[in-house]
Design a protein around this motif. Structure first.
Motif, mmCIF file in Angstrom:
data_model
loop_
_atom_site.group_PDB
_atom_site.id
_atom_site.type_symbol
_atom_site.label_atom_id
_atom_site.label_comp_id
_atom_site.label_asym_id
_atom_site.label_seq_id
_atom_site.Cartn_x
_atom_site.Cartn_y
_atom_site.Cartn_z
ATOM 1 N N VAL A 1 0.829 -1.215 0.000
ATOM 2 C CA VAL A 1 0.000 0.000 0.000
ATOM 3 C C VAL A 1 0.858 1.259 0.000
ATOM 4 O O VAL A 1 0.498 2.246 -0.651
ATOM 5 N N LEU A 2 1.982 1.232 0.686
ATOM 6 C CA LEU A 2 2.837 2.420 0.683
ATOM 7 C C LEU A 2 3.503 2.627 -0.670
ATOM 8 O O LEU A 2 3.745 3.771 -1.070
ATOM 9 N N ALA A 3 3.769 1.541 -1.397
ATOM 10 C CA ALA A 3 4.368 1.674 -2.728
ATOM 11 C C ALA A 3 3.452 2.467 -3.658
ATOM 12 O O ALA A 3 3.927 3.326 -4.408
ATOM 13 N N VAL A 4 2.152 2.196 -3.624
ATOM 14 C CA VAL A 4 1.254 2.947 -4.510
ATOM 15 C C VAL A 4 1.105 4.396 -4.049
ATOM 16 O O VAL A 4 0.753 5.256 -4.850
ATOM 17 N N LEU A 5 1.400 4.664 -2.782
ATOM 18 C CA LEU A 5 1.373 6.043 -2.276
ATOM 19 C C LEU A 5 2.738 6.726 -2.442
ATOM 20 O O LEU A 5 2.934 7.845 -1.993
ATOM 21 N N GLU A 6 3.666 6.009 -3.068
ATOM 22 C CA GLU A 6 5.029 6.497 -3.337
ATOM 23 C C GLU A 6 5.800 6.785 -2.060
ATOM 24 O O GLU A 6 6.571 7.739 -1.971
ATOM 25 N N ILE A 7 5.597 5.932 -1.047
ATOM 26 C CA ILE A 7 6.320 6.022 0.219
ATOM 27 C C ILE A 7 7.130 4.735 0.358
ATOM 28 O O ILE A 7 6.565 3.665 0.557
ATOM 29 N N PRO A 8 8.449 4.817 0.249
ATOM 30 C CA PRO A 8 9.248 3.593 0.302
ATOM 31 C C PRO A 8 9.454 3.080 1.731
ATOM 32 O O PRO A 8 9.463 3.852 2.682
ATOM 33 N N ILE A 9 9.610 1.776 1.848
ATOM 34 C CA ILE A 9 10.077 1.189 3.100
ATOM 35 C C ILE A 9 11.550 1.559 3.190
ATOM 36 O O ILE A 9 12.330 1.270 2.281
ATOM 37 N N ILE A 10 11.933 2.220 4.264
ATOM 38 C CA ILE A 10 13.298 2.728 4.393
ATOM 39 C C ILE A 10 14.243 1.687 4.971
ATOM 40 O O ILE A 10 15.398 1.605 4.593
ATOM 41 N N GLY A 11 13.750 0.888 5.905
ATOM 42 C CA GLY A 11 14.625 -0.096 6.515
ATOM 43 C C GLY A 11 13.858 -1.221 7.165
ATOM 44 O O GLY A 11 12.669 -1.095 7.474
ATOM 45 N N THR A 12 14.548 -2.319 7.342
ATOM 46 C CA THR A 12 13.951 -3.488 7.972
ATOM 47 C C THR A 12 14.967 -4.126 8.914
ATOM 48 O O THR A 12 16.167 -3.933 8.775
ATOM 49 N N SER A 13 14.453 -4.881 9.861
ATOM 50 C CA SER A 13 15.283 -5.715 10.714
ATOM 51 C C SER A 13 14.458 -6.958 11.042
ATOM 52 O O SER A 13 13.353 -7.121 10.526
ATOM 53 N N ASP A 14 14.959 -7.793 11.914
ATOM 54 C CA ASP A 14 14.230 -9.007 12.263
ATOM 55 C C ASP A 14 12.920 -8.725 12.984
ATOM 56 O O ASP A 14 11.987 -9.523 12.908
ATOM 57 N N ASP A 15 12.830 -7.588 13.700
ATOM 58 C CA ASP A 15 11.626 -7.355 14.493
ATOM 59 C C ASP A 15 10.933 -6.025 14.221
ATOM 60 O O ASP A 15 10.033 -5.640 14.951
ATOM 61 N N PHE A 16 11.313 -5.315 13.162
ATOM 62 C CA PHE A 16 10.595 -4.100 12.782
ATOM 63 C C PHE A 16 10.965 -3.681 11.368
ATOM 64 O O PHE A 16 11.948 -4.133 10.803
ATOM 65 N N PHE A 17 10.143 -2.795 10.798
ATOM 66 C CA PHE A 17 10.461 -2.103 9.553
ATOM 67 C C PHE A 17 9.906 -0.701 9.682
ATOM 68 O O PHE A 17 9.071 -0.417 10.541
ATOM 69 N N TRP A 18 10.390 0.225 8.843
ATOM 70 C CA TRP A 18 9.864 1.582 8.925
ATOM 71 C C TRP A 18 9.825 2.231 7.553
ATOM 72 O O TRP A 18 10.553 1.883 6.652
ATOM 73 N N ALA A 19 8.899 3.185 7.456
ATOM 74 C CA ALA A 19 8.702 3.989 6.258
ATOM 75 C C ALA A 19 8.341 5.388 6.726
ATOM 76 O O ALA A 19 7.320 5.583 7.376
ATOM 77 N N ASP A 20 9.227 6.335 6.450
ATOM 78 C CA ASP A 20 9.004 7.718 6.868
ATOM 79 C C ASP A 20 8.713 7.752 8.364
ATOM 80 O O ASP A 20 9.546 7.306 9.151
ATOM 81 N N GLU A 21 7.540 8.209 8.780
ATOM 82 C CA GLU A 21 7.230 8.335 10.208
ATOM 83 C C GLU A 21 6.542 7.109 10.797
ATOM 84 O O GLU A 21 6.163 7.107 11.958
ATOM 85 N N LEU A 22 6.349 6.055 10.025
ATOM 86 C CA LEU A 22 5.663 4.857 10.491
ATOM 87 C C LEU A 22 6.670 3.754 10.801
ATOM 88 O O LEU A 22 7.458 3.365 9.943
ATOM 89 N N VAL A 23 6.622 3.252 12.036
ATOM 90 C CA VAL A 23 7.423 2.105 12.443
ATOM 91 C C VAL A 23 6.458 0.978 12.786
ATOM 92 O O VAL A 23 5.500 1.178 13.528
ATOM 93 N N VAL A 24 6.705 -0.191 12.227
ATOM 94 C CA VAL A 24 5.874 -1.360 12.509
ATOM 95 C C VAL A 24 6.791 -2.416 13.094
ATOM 96 O O VAL A 24 7.815 -2.753 12.492
ATOM 97 N N SER A 25 6.440 -2.903 14.281
ATOM 98 C CA SER A 25 7.312 -3.867 14.943
ATOM 99 C C SER A 25 6.535 -5.055 15.476
ATOM 100 O O SER A 25 5.317 -5.003 15.663
ATOM 101 N N SER A 26 7.273 -6.115 15.755
ATOM 102 C CA SER A 26 6.692 -7.296 16.386
ATOM 103 C C SER A 26 6.619 -7.052 17.890
ATOM 104 O O SER A 26 7.269 -6.149 18.421
#
Length: 142
Positions: free
Chosen positions: A32-57
């Motif tokens: 969904v962020l790809a179609v909004l032209e917002i890239p995933i900036i980074g990932t790790s084993d327990d989280f990823f982030w895009a701009d101001e959004l962090v999603v974690s386990s």
């Protein structure tokens, strides 16, 4: 009379969602962020982030083992076509419809779509129409 400045633009520094299935959420948000032209900036084993959004386990040190409650996040879209592409991508990547693309009564030109992400968060893409796209900061006297 008191003068207060209201700012348009960035209000939130960042938001963290703690999710039950990190891979399902990463698949959903990457699409969904790809179609909004917002890239995933980074990932790790327990989280990823895009701009101001962090999603974690829940296992992420910042999560303290607790899932976040149900949230409503609204992403800005450039136009109606982007809202529609967001909705299609969300449904194709684990999202559930929570309101198809269309005009909403919130203000003239409010065009949005709503989906539930894999954890049940209400995720929206909204286009506010041309009249509200470049609204500057305003000063209001009270």
């Amino acid at each position: 009379m008191e003068t207060n400045q209201l700012h348009r633009g960035r209000l939130i520094d960042h938001i963290q969602l703690v999710v039950s299935d990190l891979q399902a959420s990463q698949d959903f948000y990457t699409a969904v962020l790809a179609v909004l032209e917002i890239p995933i900036i980074g990932t790790s084993d327990d989280f990823f982030w895009a701009d101001e959004l962090v999603v974690s386990s829940a296992g992420s040190p910042a999560a303290l083992g607790v899932l976040t409650g149900r949230c409503h996040l609204a992403f800005q879209a450039r136009d109606q076509a982007m809202v529609e592409a967001f909705h299609r991508a969300a449904l194709a990547h684990g999202g559930r419809d929570n309101g198809p693309p269309g005009e909403r009564p919130y203000h003239p030109g409010y065009y949005a779509a709503f989906v539930l992400d894999p954890d049940g968060n209400n995720i929206e893409a909204v286009y506010h129409g041309e009249a509200r796209r470049s609204a500057p900061s305003v000063v209001i006297d009270f």
